[in-house]
Design an enzyme around this catalytic site. Structure first.
Site, PDB file in Angstrom:
ATOM      1  N   TYR A  82       0.823  -1.238   0.000  1.00 55.96           N
ATOM      2  CA  TYR A  82       0.000   0.000   0.000  1.00 55.96           C
ATOM      3  C   TYR A  82       0.847   1.275   0.000  1.00 55.96           C
ATOM      4  O   TYR A  82       2.033   1.228   0.235  1.00 55.96           O
ATOM      5  CB  TYR A  82      -1.094  -0.038   1.049  1.00 55.96           C
ATOM      6  CG  TYR A  82      -0.788  -0.017   2.534  1.00 55.96           C
ATOM      7  CD1 TYR A  82       0.440   0.331   3.066  1.00 55.96           C
ATOM      8  CD2 TYR A  82      -1.815  -0.355   3.426  1.00 55.96           C
ATOM      9  CE1 TYR A  82       0.642   0.348   4.437  1.00 55.96           C
ATOM     10  CE2 TYR A  82      -1.620  -0.339   4.799  1.00 55.96           C
ATOM     11  CZ  TYR A  82      -0.374   0.022   5.299  1.00 55.96           C
ATOM     12  OH  TYR A  82      -0.184   0.046   6.635  1.00 55.96           O
ATOM     13  N   GLU A  83       0.221   2.369  -0.337  1.00 59.57           N
ATOM     14  CA  GLU A  83       0.931   3.646  -0.571  1.00 59.57           C
ATOM     15  C   GLU A  83       2.006   3.507  -1.646  1.00 59.57           C
ATOM     16  O   GLU A  83       3.032   4.178  -1.586  1.00 59.57           O
ATOM     17  CB  GLU A  83       1.544   4.203   0.713  1.00 59.57           C
ATOM     18  CG  GLU A  83       0.559   4.495   1.824  1.00 59.57           C
ATOM     19  CD  GLU A  83      -0.531   5.481   1.426  1.00 59.57           C
ATOM     20  OE1 GLU A  83      -0.322   6.261   0.470  1.00 59.57           O
ATOM     21  OE2 GLU A  83      -1.590   5.466   2.049  1.00 59.57           O
ATOM     22  N   GLY A  84       1.740   2.673  -2.631  1.00 57.17           N
ATOM     23  CA  GLY A  84       2.710   2.453  -3.705  1.00 57.17           C
ATOM     24  C   GLY A  84       3.569   1.244  -3.419  1.00 57.17           C
ATOM     25  O   GLY A  84       4.332   1.240  -2.461  1.00 57.17           O
TER      26      GLY A  84
END
Lengths: 617, 617
Positions: B458-460
């Site tokens: 998550y968050e890239g």
């Protein structure tokens, strides 16, 4: 204890997407390539007693096995994870469908593949049983554990059981009518079996009363068979302390009547099951022996030689757990590959009008190749090891038998330790390829990540395997077997270097560095074990992993040489052979290339491992 | 959906054993060492606007925060995993105790640590907020996600919100009365935001009607705050295609009355929660916007600049997710260490009468050092990065601000990507140290293994971070920032080499190899990106990991230099400083020593990555 959230509406993942990704397709072509081109199936089939295992027969057997595993066993993998086996009042109900599937497995004769015809088995070589075990585990790790443990019990009884014990138990175990277990662990005795406390008191009638608690007993209780044959480590009253005072006993769940049928219930009871991270469908039992008057057992072999017999089971089981690593890696790879070919996201870096499937992204490609190449390397190494086992048991020439036995014994900790270590990495990479979807349980990728996590622990942790590799398998003979294997690696490396083909030369370059590193490490282990025992053992697991990547890289190097020949002679599927070369090259430059880092860790890094005092932690 | 087995009797693990291992003790001494000796807290406290952050004040703040995290938040970690947040009829009930703990968190002012005094925050530097965030996440990853997302929303509104929006939302977010979310992902739009379809239609009154489906929305619905401020990416009717047509909107759960209180319910509804592998207590929502007449939103900043604003949130969040990796690694380490000091098994290799605690075993020592050293390296790198952020925002000198900003921007993908990648490895090693007990959920080690697995996604994903590192952070300036950082590494390396102390020289040797590898890789990335874009991106994740180990090793090298000085001047706790040197040496020879393997992967290995055609898979 665990409470679940209520059932939730509408998962994000559409159901048909799931179905399409849920199947397991046995990689028969890859398996046959390894069997025929690397492991020498044709040679094995010329060994006395192995004549039935012709390449044609073997292919037919594997096709049949693949069909069974994919159609009957694989569909129970996800449901078993969702609805694990459960305990009620001492009885264990296995996951839906397991009982029926095991009955079908037994009736088709799959339990007996590698066991003697004399006891109802098919008597096929270990090299043939090996892909069968891989397929069953890939289809369903939890399910496959039950026959895996029966295999171990069969091996132990074949070697150490009395004629009477063989007569009573073997046919029923080989047929899959009954199943077997290994009872080693106690709360205070895990890796350290010297601490076993379970007692066995002779009753004067040839039987013993067994009492104590065993934990982590896989399939220690279940509803899939008529009877369960527990093989139990325990101490007699006169036994010396430590591992030299351990004996092995058979304690059946139901005593066996004179006519061979199950009789009175024995005093061994499952008091609970563990709530585990993975392999949830397989019941992991706490067994209580002798709480109600005493469990009746019979001694296997001689008193105080239990550990020796247990090692027979354990060595078979260790090799099989190595296969489990390959199995879960293959399954995770298939799932990730299907997702990568399906999921559309972002443009192609080389330029495309719109979004493309993520298999076009270089990093997804890198992850897939990492999964694929490690799985193929571990498979090749395991199958070659199985062939050595067959030669060690069946070859007419004594020296050849001995050399193969030495190779097999050296490889068992490597196959167990390295294949399982990579399986965690491969399963984790599979989750990563799925992105956020990988973290959602409905997708199924996370199950492999959870399931794989036990493999480096049970049947001896990676450290236990590495201790075996350092002590018994390397230092004891002054590194002779290790050096002989490295010489074989060098021969392959020379072939690669002299080929003139750029891919092969590139593979040979890394294989040369790997062989150099391994050679230096073997010399270090042999040379320093006595003077610096902690320093050498500080590098034991890195040594095991180094052996894994160098020997796995060696096998893929051999594969690349064969594939090049096939392409030159225009024989067969050129895509298949080109992929073999590409996979070997990836492995060489991305995995085998870590060899020198391991050498540094082992040869230069021991002081860092032991630098802190206990207080400084 | 998931059915659980019935509650089982008698787990193997004794309950008091569990309690003793379940606590989190904030590593304040380690944190303060990094803050004061590596990250330059004293210098930060001289920056305009940072004068309150004197070392004494900071120590007091951290002690208070540590107490809160250990006593209030950490005890909810395991229970939250066992009884996750659940959905019923559109409402989400969070795990037991979360609501009360969040209220206490907000009332104590912890949400506002790094936010402006103007809106009710404490206005402390990011360098001070950083250990607070680490502690909260170590105590409870699931819990800490809620304030983490509020932090991002606050950053975005501070930068791009109108005065009206700031007035309405900021004070309530900073106080923790309301919370924030990031709404990016849609079923077809994960890493690829160009595919976002959510629509925003202007109503002529300054508001927009928002409609669409967002998935994976962390704390998208919950019962811990009066109102939830959704920041939502959507397209207006006139927007161009792709990422240039995305705008950012505020869509509050409850519309805000003129007096600032929550008013009518907005048309955004949680239709389900995901059933996840880990961080189970944090609700991951599917949000439906506008199904019942339209959700009312207001535009943040200008139309079609949404991605730019979202990146403000995202960069803050990425750094914080990097801290989450450090947090879970620290927690897993503490747990494994406690177990290793407690579990008695096998003799000491150097000879002992009976069995000893497993911390005496070299391989357990190696695993603990691997966990510890990677965690410490990642922490040092993150804190130094936070200090650069403060200098970039507060330093009086323009050139210094710019240099620090460049350093910070280079480091964000490394901190996010590398700290989270190692956290999976560290948590997995923690399970391994526990042996079979690690696989049993009651023990608690497995939770970290499950929780950590989301962090690289998550968050890239790590690949997205690596793309950022290759493209925007390295190639765009011709490698200038990267080279400047490597020059600093070289300076530390020279100091180590010239020290004459064997440990420091050994660390310097590996740091030199690491710097060589990184330098060659930077040159390769800069030199080949245009001519061979896929080849360079094939090595993007290895490049990120290489940067992580070299820069992490650099920081531990600096730590070892400081510790050596302290020992020479007999200042303070010699055990502590000796451990710093030992830990740095371990990292150098076991982790940093992998640098050249990464170089080979990147510089020589791209053809293997792309060798297979899609058909050949």
């Amino acid at each position: 204890m665990v409470l679940q959230a209520p059932v939730l509406p509408g998962p994000v993942v559409p159901p048909n997407f799931l179905e399409s990704l849920m199947s397991y397709v046995a990689p028969l072509k890859d398996m046959l390539f390894v069997l025929n081109e690397l492991a020498g199936l044709e040679q094995v089939s010329t060994l006395p007693g192995c004549e039935d295992a012709t390449p044609e027969t073997v292919e037919a057997v594997l096709q049949e096995n693949a069909k069974f595993c994919s159609e009957v066993v694989a569909p129970l993998n996800r449901s078993g994870d969702q609805e694990p086996s459960y305990w009620h009042d001492g009885e264990v109900t296995t996951s839906k469908g397991f009982k029926e599937a095991f009955k079908a497995f037994a009736e088709a004769g799959w339990q007996g593949v590698q066991h003697p015809v004399e006891f109802g088995g098919q008597g096929l070589p270990k090299l043939v049983a090996t892909p069968c075990i891989e397929m069953l585990n890939a289809a369903n790790l939890s399910f496959a554990l039950c026959p895996l443990l029966s295999d171990g019990a069969i091996e132990a009884l074949l070697t150490a059981g009395s004629d009477e014990q063989k007569r009573i138990y073997l046919e029923n175990l080989v047929s899959g009518k009954w199943t077997g277990t290994m009872n080693l662990t106690e709360p205070q005795a895990g890796s350290d079996l010297a601490l076993v406390r379970t007692r066995a008191v002779p009753q004067g009638d040839g039987t013993y009363k067994i009492s104590g608690t065993k934990i982590f007993i896989t399939y220690g209780e279940h509803d899939m068979a008529e009877n369960i044959v527990h093989l139990v480590l325990a101490r007699t009253p006169s036994a010396p302390e430590g591992v030299k005072g351990i004996s092995l006993f058979i304690v059946p769940k139901f005593m066996v009547n004179a006519d061979g049928t199950p009789g009175a219930r024995n005093d061994v009871h499952c008091v609970s099951l563990e709530h585990k991270l993975g392999i949830k469908a397989s019941p992991t039992a706490v067994l209580q022996f002798g709480d109600h008057g005493g469990a009746v057992g019979t001694l296997v072999g001689e008193e105080n030689r239990g550990l020796e017999y247990m090692f027979i089971m354990m060595n078979a089981a260790r090799f099989a757990v190595g296969l489990q690593g390959i199995s879960v890696a293959e399954r995770a790879y298939q799932k990730a590959l299907a997702y990568a070919k399906d999921r559309v996201q972002s443009r192609d870096l080389a330029g495309s009008a719109g979004a493309v499937t993520i298999i076009h992204q270089p990093d997804v490609r890198r992850m897939l190749m990492s999964m694929r190449s490690q799985t193929e390397a571990a498979r090749a190494l395991a199958y070659v090891t199985a062939a050595a086992h067959d030669a060690a048991h069946h070859h007419a020439d004594d020296a050849t038998r001995k050399a193969n036995q030495a190779f097999y014994e050296f490889m068992v900790p490597v196959v167990k330790g390295w294949s399982t270590e990579i399986s965690i990495d491969v399963a984790s990479t599979g989750v990563q390829i799925h992105g956020g979807m990988g973290f959602i349980e409905e997708t199924g990728a996370a199950q492999f990540y959870r399931d794989a996590r036990i493999l480096t622990i049970y049947e001896g942790t990676t450290a236990i395997q590495a201790n075996d590799l350092v002590g018994r398998k390397t230092a004891r003979d002054g590194g002779a077997v290790a050096k002989a294997i490295i010489a074989q690696v060098r021969a392959t490396q020379a072939e690669l270097a002299n080929s003139g083909a750029p891919d092969l030369v590139a593979i040979g370059k890394q294989l040369a560095s790997g062989a150099d590193a391994l050679e230096q490490v073997v010399a270090y282990v042999v040379g320093n074990l006595k003077s610096d025992i902690k320093g050498v053992f500080a590098g034991s697991v890195p040594y095991l992993k180094l052996a894994g990547i160098v020997l796995g890289g060696w096998q893929l190097g051999r594969a690349a040489l064969v594939a090049t020949q096939k392409l030159q002679s225009a024989a067969g599927d050129s895509n298949f052979y080109q992929a073999k070369i590409g996979t070997a090259r990836f492995f060489a430059e991305h995995i085998l290339s870590q060899a020198d880092a391991y050498r540094i860790s082992i040869v230069e890094g021991s002081s860092g491992v032991m630098a802190l005092t206990e207080d400084q932690f």
